[in-house]
Design a protein around this motif. Structure first.
Motif, PDB file in Angstrom:
ATOM      1  N   TYR A 250       0.841  -0.625   0.032  1.00  0.00           N
ATOM      2  CA  TYR A 250      -0.002   0.121  -0.130  1.00  0.00           C
ATOM      3  C   TYR A 250       0.703   1.173  -0.467  1.00  0.00           C
ATOM      4  O   TYR A 250       0.682   1.775  -0.269  1.00  0.00           O
ATOM      5  CB  TYR A 250      -0.659  -0.215   1.245  1.00  0.00           C
ATOM      6  CG  TYR A 250      -2.026   1.336   1.159  1.00  0.00           C
ATOM      7  CD1 TYR A 250      -3.124   0.670   0.744  1.00  0.00           C
ATOM      8  CD2 TYR A 250      -2.185   2.587   1.723  1.00  0.00           C
ATOM      9  CE1 TYR A 250      -4.394   2.460   0.523  1.00  0.00           C
ATOM     10  CE2 TYR A 250      -2.641   3.515   1.538  1.00  0.00           C
ATOM     11  CZ  TYR A 250      -3.999   3.407   1.254  1.00  0.00           C
ATOM     12  OH  TYR A 250      -4.646   4.816   0.611  1.00  0.00           O
ATOM     13  N   ILE A 253       2.989   2.055  -3.405  1.00  0.00           N
ATOM     14  CA  ILE A 253       1.661   2.331  -4.203  1.00  0.00           C
ATOM     15  C   ILE A 253       0.959   3.884  -4.321  1.00  0.00           C
ATOM     16  O   ILE A 253       0.848   4.518  -4.516  1.00  0.00           O
ATOM     17  CB  ILE A 253       0.342   1.012  -4.752  1.00  0.00           C
ATOM     18  CG1 ILE A 253       0.827  -0.194  -4.962  1.00  0.00           C
ATOM     19  CG2 ILE A 253      -0.148   2.101  -5.179  1.00  0.00           C
ATOM     20  CD1 ILE A 253      -0.184  -0.963  -4.594  1.00  0.00           C
ATOM     21  N   HIS A 254       1.319   3.755  -2.577  1.00  0.00           N
ATOM     22  CA  HIS A 254       0.447   5.427  -2.486  1.00  0.00           C
ATOM     23  C   HIS A 254       1.115   7.095  -1.757  1.00  0.00           C
ATOM     24  O   HIS A 254       1.090   7.208  -2.162  1.00  0.00           O
ATOM     25  CB  HIS A 254      -0.754   5.104  -1.576  1.00  0.00           C
ATOM     26  CG  HIS A 254      -1.997   4.252  -2.151  1.00  0.00           C
ATOM     27  ND1 HIS A 254      -2.935   4.505  -3.118  1.00  0.00           N
ATOM     28  CD2 HIS A 254      -2.259   3.109  -2.412  1.00  0.00           C
ATOM     29  CE1 HIS A 254      -3.738   3.416  -3.830  1.00  0.00           C
ATOM     30  NE2 HIS A 254      -3.385   2.409  -2.515  1.00  0.00           N
ATOM     31  N   TYR A 282      -5.290  -6.663   2.350  1.00  0.00           N
ATOM     32  CA  TYR A 282      -5.235  -5.738   1.732  1.00  0.00           C
ATOM     33  C   TYR A 282      -6.090  -5.366   1.181  1.00  0.00           C
ATOM     34  O   TYR A 282      -7.139  -4.208   1.544  1.00  0.00           O
ATOM     35  CB  TYR A 282      -4.124  -5.527  -0.026  1.00  0.00           C
ATOM     36  CG  TYR A 282      -3.830  -4.337  -0.277  1.00  0.00           C
ATOM     37  CD1 TYR A 282      -2.349  -4.123  -0.623  1.00  0.00           C
ATOM     38  CD2 TYR A 282      -5.334  -3.627  -1.285  1.00  0.00           C
ATOM     39  CE1 TYR A 282      -2.080  -2.655  -0.832  1.00  0.00           C
ATOM     40  CE2 TYR A 282      -4.493  -2.326  -1.759  1.00  0.00           C
ATOM     41  CZ  TYR A 282      -3.436  -1.846  -1.753  1.00  0.00           C
ATOM     42  OH  TYR A 282      -2.526  -1.479  -2.102  1.00  0.00           O
ATOM     43  N   LYS A 283      -7.190  -5.957   1.100  1.00  0.00           N
ATOM     44  CA  LYS A 283      -8.646  -5.251   1.151  1.00  0.00           C
ATOM     45  C   LYS A 283      -9.108  -4.640   2.448  1.00  0.00           C
ATOM     46  O   LYS A 283     -10.283  -3.792   2.320  1.00  0.00           O
ATOM     47  CB  LYS A 283      -9.701  -6.574   0.332  1.00  0.00           C
ATOM     48  CG  LYS A 283     -11.084  -6.512  -0.176  1.00  0.00           C
ATOM     49  CD  LYS A 283     -10.789  -6.114  -1.503  1.00  0.00           C
ATOM     50  CE  LYS A 283     -12.168  -6.225  -2.433  1.00  0.00           C
ATOM     51  NZ  LYS A 283     -13.134  -7.133  -2.872  1.00  0.00           N
ATOM     52  N   TYR A 286      -7.304  -1.548   3.674  1.00  0.00           N
ATOM     53  CA  TYR A 286      -7.418  -0.601   2.494  1.00  0.00           C
ATOM     54  C   TYR A 286      -8.753  -0.659   1.958  1.00  0.00           C
ATOM     55  O   TYR A 286      -8.962   0.599   0.845  1.00  0.00           O
ATOM     56  CB  TYR A 286      -6.456  -0.025   1.629  1.00  0.00           C
ATOM     57  CG  TYR A 286      -4.449  -0.671   2.784  1.00  0.00           C
ATOM     58  CD1 TYR A 286      -4.763   0.507   3.584  1.00  0.00           C
ATOM     59  CD2 TYR A 286      -4.575  -1.826   2.392  1.00  0.00           C
ATOM     60  CE1 TYR A 286      -3.433   0.398   3.988  1.00  0.00           C
ATOM     61  CE2 TYR A 286      -3.093  -1.989   3.601  1.00  0.00           C
ATOM     62  CZ  TYR A 286      -2.830  -1.043   4.474  1.00  0.00           C
ATOM     63  OH  TYR A 286      -1.498  -0.744   4.897  1.00  0.00           O
ATOM     64  N   LYS A 288      -9.729  -0.401  -0.822  1.00  0.00           N
ATOM     65  CA  LYS A 288     -10.279  -1.032  -2.174  1.00  0.00           C
ATOM     66  C   LYS A 288      -8.669  -2.678  -2.368  1.00  0.00           C
ATOM     67  O   LYS A 288      -8.268  -3.250  -1.442  1.00  0.00           O
ATOM     68  CB  LYS A 288      -8.955  -0.649  -3.206  1.00  0.00           C
ATOM     69  CG  LYS A 288      -9.844   1.203  -2.775  1.00  0.00           C
ATOM     70  CD  LYS A 288     -10.429   1.291  -4.631  1.00  0.00           C
ATOM     71  CE  LYS A 288     -11.707   2.207  -4.606  1.00  0.00           C
ATOM     72  NZ  LYS A 288     -11.287   3.983  -4.068  1.00  0.00           N
ATOM     73  N   LEU A 290      -5.989  -4.750  -4.139  1.00  0.00           N
ATOM     74  CA  LEU A 290      -5.389  -4.684  -4.510  1.00  0.00           C
ATOM     75  C   LEU A 290      -4.797  -4.823  -6.451  1.00  0.00           C
ATOM     76  O   LEU A 290      -3.589  -3.825  -6.992  1.00  0.00           O
ATOM     77  CB  LEU A 290      -3.976  -6.040  -3.748  1.00  0.00           C
ATOM     78  CG  LEU A 290      -2.497  -5.710  -4.425  1.00  0.00           C
ATOM     79  CD1 LEU A 290      -1.739  -4.719  -3.990  1.00  0.00           C
ATOM     80  CD2 LEU A 290      -1.220  -7.157  -4.441  1.00  0.00           C
ATOM     81  N   HIS A 292      -7.387  -3.653  -8.382  1.00  0.00           N
ATOM     82  CA  HIS A 292      -7.602  -2.420  -8.305  1.00  0.00           C
ATOM     83  C   HIS A 292      -6.362  -1.532  -8.006  1.00  0.00           C
ATOM     84  O   HIS A 292      -6.230  -0.802  -9.092  1.00  0.00           O
ATOM     85  CB  HIS A 292      -8.490  -1.868  -7.481  1.00  0.00           C
ATOM     86  CG  HIS A 292      -9.381  -0.221  -7.649  1.00  0.00           C
ATOM     87  ND1 HIS A 292      -8.539   0.285  -6.643  1.00  0.00           N
ATOM     88  CD2 HIS A 292     -10.075  -0.378  -8.387  1.00  0.00           C
ATOM     89  CE1 HIS A 292      -9.067   1.194  -7.364  1.00  0.00           C
ATOM     90  NE2 HIS A 292     -10.489   1.474  -8.093  1.00  0.00           N
ATOM     91  N   ASP A 293      -6.042  -1.441  -7.436  1.00  0.00           N
ATOM     92  CA  ASP A 293      -4.933  -0.251  -6.989  1.00  0.00           C
ATOM     93  C   ASP A 293      -3.503  -0.466  -7.977  1.00  0.00           C
ATOM     94  O   ASP A 293      -3.029   0.285  -8.162  1.00  0.00           O
ATOM     95  CB  ASP A 293      -4.360  -0.238  -6.163  1.00  0.00           C
ATOM     96  CG  ASP A 293      -5.001   0.701  -5.326  1.00  0.00           C
ATOM     97  OD1 ASP A 293      -6.348   0.872  -4.841  1.00  0.00           O
ATOM     98  OD2 ASP A 293      -4.787   0.355  -3.488  1.00  0.00           O
ATOM     99  N   HIS A 296      -4.886   0.594 -11.448  1.00  0.00           N
ATOM    100  CA  HIS A 296      -5.093   2.287 -11.554  1.00  0.00           C
ATOM    101  C   HIS A 296      -3.469   2.894 -12.007  1.00  0.00           C
ATOM    102  O   HIS A 296      -3.825   4.133 -12.224  1.00  0.00           O
ATOM    103  CB  HIS A 296      -5.000   2.440 -10.075  1.00  0.00           C
ATOM    104  CG  HIS A 296      -5.566   4.172  -9.739  1.00  0.00           C
ATOM    105  ND1 HIS A 296      -7.156   4.772 -10.528  1.00  0.00           N
ATOM    106  CD2 HIS A 296      -5.226   5.089  -9.026  1.00  0.00           C
ATOM    107  CE1 HIS A 296      -7.544   5.436 -10.313  1.00  0.00           C
ATOM    108  NE2 HIS A 296      -5.985   6.533  -9.678  1.00  0.00           N
ATOM    109  N   PHE A 297      -2.237   2.259 -11.765  1.00  0.00           N
ATOM    110  CA  PHE A 297      -1.626   3.112 -11.299  1.00  0.00           C
ATOM    111  C   PHE A 297      -0.552   2.473 -12.306  1.00  0.00           C
ATOM    112  O   PHE A 297       0.562   3.146 -13.368  1.00  0.00           O
ATOM    113  CB  PHE A 297      -0.128   3.003  -9.740  1.00  0.00           C
ATOM    114  CG  PHE A 297      -0.840   3.613  -8.959  1.00  0.00           C
ATOM    115  CD1 PHE A 297      -0.130   5.012  -8.966  1.00  0.00           C
ATOM    116  CD2 PHE A 297      -2.005   3.448  -7.943  1.00  0.00           C
ATOM    117  CE1 PHE A 297      -0.826   5.852  -7.628  1.00  0.00           C
ATOM    118  CE2 PHE A 297      -2.489   3.853  -6.929  1.00  0.00           C
ATOM    119  CZ  PHE A 297      -1.899   5.508  -7.155  1.00  0.00           C
TER     120      PHE A 297
END
Length: 317
Positions: A250, A253-254, A282-283, A286, A288, A290, A292-293, A296-297
């Motif tokens: 997390y 990624i963020h 993770y889900k 957070y 969302k 993993l 999905h994230d 997204h990136f």
């Protein structure tokens, strides 16, 4: 609890042939590489590499390096290393790169078992003709170095727990958080690096009883820098390794605008161990997935490769 399992009706010769065609055509067929290398377990990938060498007289890793670029190359090449060699490879680059990558050292050494550390040290020596502990000694410093050195010995007790000493250990940890002298820091890391997981579970409970505080909160309050991060990582890995890696993913990624190296390393290293559990934590934590994230990136074939390793259910899209 991994996301990559052995492929049924596996044929290394056919796979090697398909990879050869994908790599040696006019334009590299990256989808074929993803389809094969992310859907075979590590031991199967090693058999494919052997068949590839027999068939073409060439090294598959070399061909991947020559035909691919950037992060996609890192993923495909990373998948071709046996686990211990991959850890050794990551540690070498973390220690010998332009800047020491402390977080990589923390992730690997705080989370591996005695056997994994032993195999990783052997691989490191074979691949780089140098001793891992010597390199840690020369490239890091202070109590951070001492703790890494202790972990790299791979001498944690296994399976043994003694309630009578748990309270004593907890008292020493509590004092170490109050006093913060060099000697106290040594005692702190000695306990965290050498007691068995079962023993430390009891020690952390006793610490809570004595201090009214969680051990992680106490470490965060009393120490700083990479020494503090390493101690916290050890505690978190003992409590729940998948949660630790979910937290690291997390952040990668963020927090830093997608720290590619960390994401790649964790997905590859945990793909056959506990990546399913990491995804679940993770889900839960957070909100969302993993999947999905990452979607997204990341982008392109790099994204496709990461998503194939991560694997996902329909609701993760």
């Amino acid at each position: 609890q991994g996301t990559i399992l052995p492929a049924p009706s596996f044929n290394p010769i056919m796979d090697a042939q398909l990879l050869g065609g994908a790599l040696q055509g006019i334009s590299c067929e990256k989808d074929v590489l993803i389809e094969i290398l992310t859907q075979r377990c590590n031991s199967q990938r090693l058999m494919i590499a052997e068949a590839y060498r027999d068939m073409y007289g060439r090294d598959l890793i070399t061909d991947l390096k020559e035909n691919l670029s950037h992060h996609f190359k890192e993923v495909m090449v990373g998948l071709m290393y046996p686990p211990a060699s991959y850890d050794a490879h990551e540690l070498w680059h973390a220690l010998k790169g332009v800047d020491t990558e402390e977080k990589c050292l923390i992730d690997i050494l705080a989370s591996r078992s005695n056997m994994e550390i032993f195999q990783m040290k052997e691989a490191y020596l074979m691949q780089y003709n140098t001793d891992l502990q010597q390199d840690i000694d020369s490239e890091t410093s202070g109590h951070f170095r001492d703790t890494l050195m202790n972990l790299a010995q791979g001498t944690r007790m296994e399976g043994y727990a003694d309630p009578s000493t748990a309270a004593q250990d907890a008292m020493i940890l509590w004092e170490a958080c109050q006093q913060k002298t060099g000697e106290h820091k040594n005692m702190l890391q000695m306990i965290l690096c050498n007691r068995s997981h079962q023993q430390l579970w009891m020690v952390f409970q006793e610490f809570q009883n004595i201090s009214g505080q969680d051990i992680v909160d106490a470490i965060n309050e009393c120490y700083d820098g990479y020494f503090q991060e390493l101690l916290v990582a050890i505690v978190l890995c003992i409590r729940d390794k998948p949660s630790y890696f979910a937290y690291r993913l997390y952040n990668a990624i963020h927090d830093f605008g997608f720290h590619n190296k960390t994401v790649i390393r964790i997905l590859i290293a945990r793909s056959e161990i506990d990546l399913m559990n990491i995804r679940q934590r993770y889900k839960e934590r957070y909100g969302k997935s993993l999947f999905h994230d990452i979607k997204h990136f990341a982008s392109g074939h790099y994204e496709s490769a990461l998503l194939a390793i991560c694997a996902g259910d329909t609701e993760d899209y």
